[in-house]
Motif scaffolding. Structure first.
Motif, short mmCIF file in Angstrom:
data_model
loop_
_atom_site.label_atom_id
_atom_site.label_comp_id
_atom_site.label_asym_id
_atom_site.label_seq_id
_atom_site.Cartn_x
_atom_site.Cartn_y
_atom_site.Cartn_z
N LEU A 4 0.54 -1.17 0.18
CA LEU A 4 -0.05 -0.17 0.00
C LEU A 4 0.70 1.52 -0.18
N VAL A 5 0.46 1.77 -1.01
CA VAL A 5 1.31 4.07 -1.25
C VAL A 5 0.64 4.69 -0.89
N GLU A 6 0.20 5.28 -0.24
CA GLU A 6 -0.16 6.55 0.19
C GLU A 6 0.44 7.92 -0.51
N THR A 7 -1.02 8.60 -0.94
CA THR A 7 0.34 9.69 -1.87
C THR A 7 -0.93 10.91 -0.97
N GLY A 8 -0.51 11.98 -1.10
CA GLY A 8 -1.03 13.52 -1.10
C GLY A 8 -1.68 13.98 0.26
N GLY A 9 -0.79 13.81 0.63
CA GLY A 9 -0.24 14.12 1.97
C GLY A 9 -0.19 15.81 2.24
N GLY A 10 0.17 16.50 2.96
CA GLY A 10 0.62 17.64 3.22
C GLY A 10 0.34 18.71 3.67
N LEU A 11 -0.04 20.14 3.97
CA LEU A 11 0.07 21.26 5.27
C LEU A 11 -1.56 21.15 4.18
N VAL A 12 -2.49 22.39 5.39
CA VAL A 12 -3.49 22.53 4.78
C VAL A 12 -4.07 23.60 5.87
N GLN A 13 -4.43 25.00 5.70
CA GLN A 13 -4.67 25.43 6.63
C GLN A 13 -6.26 25.54 6.62
N ALA A 14 -7.04 25.66 8.08
CA ALA A 14 -8.27 25.01 8.65
C ALA A 14 -8.96 25.36 7.22
N GLY A 15 -10.43 24.89 7.59
CA GLY A 15 -10.79 24.91 6.34
C GLY A 15 -10.76 24.97 4.95
N GLY A 16 -9.37 24.37 4.94
CA GLY A 16 -9.02 23.18 3.53
C GLY A 16 -9.55 22.46 3.43
N SER A 17 -9.41 21.47 2.03
CA SER A 17 -8.99 20.67 1.15
C SER A 17 -7.67 19.87 1.21
N LEU A 18 -8.02 18.53 1.47
CA LEU A 18 -6.85 17.40 1.05
C LEU A 18 -7.79 16.28 0.91
N ARG A 19 -7.17 15.70 -0.12
CA ARG A 19 -7.52 14.42 -0.65
C ARG A 19 -6.24 13.55 -0.11
N LEU A 20 -6.05 11.83 0.28
CA LEU A 20 -5.41 11.47 -0.07
C LEU A 20 -6.04 9.81 -0.51
N SER A 21 -4.39 9.18 -1.64
CA SER A 21 -4.53 8.34 -2.10
C SER A 21 -4.11 7.05 -1.84
N CYS A 22 -4.54 6.02 -2.28
CA CYS A 22 -3.72 4.86 -2.00
C CYS A 22 -3.57 3.54 -2.97
#
Length: 123
Positions: A4-22
Motif C-alpha cells: 500500500l502506498v499513500e500519496t497526497g498528504g501535506g500542509l493545509v490551512q484550517a477550512g481547506g481540503s486535501l485528498r489522500l490516495s492509496c
C-alpha cells in the motif's frame, strides 16, 4: 502480501481540503475491504473511515462524518480519502489499510498497513 502506498498528504490551512490516495498491489483489489486510520502525536491510532469491497457500504468516525468522504476505484486499484473543512485536530499521520475479510476491525491479524502520510492542518 499487499503493498500500500499513500500519496497526497501535506500542509493545509484550517477550512481547506486535501485528498489522500492509496495505491494497492499484490492482491486482487476488489477482494479487499479498505480503510483509513490516523495517529496524532501522543495519541493512539484511531479509525477514520472504511469502505466495502464493492463500495456499497461506507463507515466513518464521528469526528470526520460529514467532512470526509472515502471512495475507491477497483479498476485503478486505488482508494481515496477526500478531506474537506479540515480542522487542526485532523493533524496526524494517515494510514491506508487493507483487509481480506469482509469487514475492517479487530483483531488486525491479517490487516495490511501503508507507510503513512503526514497531514498537517494549520490554524
Amino acid at each position: 502480501q499487499v503493498q500500500l502506498v499513500e500519496t497526497g498528504g501535506g500542509l493545509v490551512q484550517a477550512g481547506g481540503s486535501l485528498r489522500l490516495s492509496c495505491a494497492a498491489s499484490g492482491r486482487t483489489f476488489s477482494t479487499l475491504t479498505m480503510g483509513w486510520f490516523r495517529q496524532a502525536p501522543g495519541k493512539e491510532r484511531e479509525f477514520v473511515a472504511a469502505i466495502s469491497r464493492s463500495s456499497a457500504y461506507t463507515g466513518y468516525a464521528d469526528s470526520v462524518k460529514g467532512r470526509f468522504t472515502i471512495s475507491r476505484d477497483n479498476a485503478k486499484n486505488t482508494q481515496y480519502l477526500q478531506m474537506n473543512s479540515m480542522k487542526p485536530e485532523d493533524t496526524a499521520v494517515y494510514y491506508c489499510v487493507a483487509d481480506p475479510r469482509a469487514y475492517l476491525g479487530p483483531p488486525f491479524l491479517n490487516t495490511y498497513w501503508g507507510q503513512g502520510a503526514q497531514v498537517t492542518v494549520s490554524s
